[in-house]
Design a protein around this motif. Structure first.
Motif, mmCIF file in Angstrom:
data_model
loop_
_atom_site.group_PDB
_atom_site.id
_atom_site.type_symbol
_atom_site.label_atom_id
_atom_site.label_comp_id
_atom_site.label_asym_id
_atom_site.label_seq_id
_atom_site.Cartn_x
_atom_site.Cartn_y
_atom_site.Cartn_z
ATOM 1 N N SER A 1 19.009 7.019 3.293
ATOM 2 C CA SER A 1 18.110 6.157 2.521
ATOM 3 C C SER A 1 18.721 6.113 1.128
ATOM 4 N N VAL B 1 23.375 14.542 4.858
ATOM 5 C CA VAL B 1 22.736 13.573 3.958
ATOM 6 C C VAL B 1 23.781 12.555 3.505
ATOM 7 N N GLN C 1 18.738 10.262 -2.866
ATOM 8 C CA GLN C 1 19.395 11.485 -2.392
ATOM 9 C C GLN C 1 18.463 12.700 -2.430
ATOM 10 N N ARG D 1 11.254 10.183 8.167
ATOM 11 C CA ARG D 1 11.247 11.639 7.925
ATOM 12 C C ARG D 1 10.703 12.369 9.155
ATOM 13 N N ASP E 1 15.265 13.037 -2.147
ATOM 14 C CA ASP E 1 14.283 13.054 -1.046
ATOM 15 C C ASP E 1 14.959 13.411 0.283
ATOM 16 N N LEU E 2 16.175 12.903 0.467
ATOM 17 C CA LEU E 2 16.911 13.219 1.708
ATOM 18 C C LEU E 2 17.257 14.705 1.756
ATOM 19 N N SER F 1 13.927 9.474 4.440
ATOM 20 C CA SER F 1 13.412 10.307 3.339
ATOM 21 C C SER F 1 11.894 10.419 3.337
ATOM 22 N N ARG F 2 11.217 9.495 3.964
ATOM 23 C CA ARG F 2 9.744 9.488 3.910
ATOM 24 C C ARG F 2 9.181 8.991 5.237
#
Ligand code: NAP
Length: 237
Positions: A35, A57, A38, A18, A40-41, A13-14
């Motif tokens: 991750s 996801v 949700q 990412r 962010d994914l 997610s980051r």
């Protein structure tokens, strides 16, 4: 380059995860994004889909065995195989042993070390069945060099390096290649709540680590990359 390959990326997610997910998708892989968060994914998945790529996801706390089993099952149901696992999820906490909070200390060990064990364990059956696969563990120079006020993080990463070497030996003859990628400081949200961190401008960018992981995955069969260490131009910051 990775057309028809399926890659599970934790901590997608980051930051490094990412960037790795975006790089793998650009290279043609179907990427499975894991991750805890949700929303962010979904943001990362949408970026991939807008670019013509394919992403699944699966919100997952990688410290929990049941959640990791679901991650693997949903990947197999959707794509039928797992070619690459990138064990990237992890958290840091920087406290002296005397000042440390046992719950935080344990969580750092779990998010970096236990997660690497669990995700590896549960992707192995389908990889062993196909006699093919790659596992890349994102460690840190903290696996090799110790820093004050970093006991949980250094212990987790050093433990994960030992784990990586054991796993590599266990599955070498099954054509499963296991690699440790150990970066120095990287400019990611990892540092957001850490006081007195090094200058972000001097750090590696997450794309540098993503490109390193892609390089490992692109190596031809017939060779194994056991370990790669990458640092900013100034070395350990
Ligand atoms: N940044 C650096 O300087 C640096 C240097 C060397 C190595 N590394 C390593 O690189 C990896 C990625 O770090 P980063 O810098 O990209 O950090 P980051 O930006 O903070 O990202 C960490 C990622 O891990 C996920 N995560 C954390 N705990 C999790 C859990 N229990 N279950 C599932 N996902 C979890 C986070 O998502 P959620 O919070 O949504 O779960 C997030 O996607 C870590 O293993 C880190 O130790 C970082």
């Amino acid at each position: 380059m990775l057309k028809d390959k399926v890659a599970v990326i934790t901590g997608a997610s980051r930051g490094i995860g990412r960037a790795t997910a975006l790089a793998f998708a650009r290279a043609g892989a179907k990427v499975v994004l894991a991750s805890r968060t949700q929303s962010d994914l979904e943001t990362v998945a949408n970026l991939i889909r807008v670019d013509g790529g394919e992403a699944l996801v699966v919100p997952t706390d990688v410290t929990q065995a049941d959640a990791v089993k679901i991650l693997v099952d949903r990947t197999l149901e959707t794509y039928g195989q797992i070619d690459v696992l990138v064990n990237n999820a992890g958290t840091g906490a920087f406290e002296t042993v005397a000042d440390s909070d046992p719950e935080v200390w344990t969580q750092v060990i779990a998010s970096n070390l236990k997660s690497t064990y669990l995700c590896s364990k549960y992707v192995l059956p389908p990889m062993l069945a196909r006699q093919s696969g790659q596992i890349i563990n994102v460690l840190s120079i903290a696996a090799k060099v110790t820093f004050k006020a970093s006991s949980a993080y250094c212990a987790a990463k050093a433990g994960a390096l030992a784990f990586t070497k054991v796993l590599a030996e266990e599955v070498r003859s099954d054509n499963i290649r296991v690699t440790a990628v150990s970066p120095g400081s990287v400019d990611t949200p990892f540092w957001a709540n850490i006081e007195g961190h090094p200058d972000l401008n001097l750090m590696l960018k997450p794309e540098h680590v993503a490109d390193t992981i892609l390089f490992v995955v692109a190596q031809p069969t017939g060779m194994v990359t056991d370990e790669i260490v990458v640092t900013p131009p100034l070395g350990i910051l």
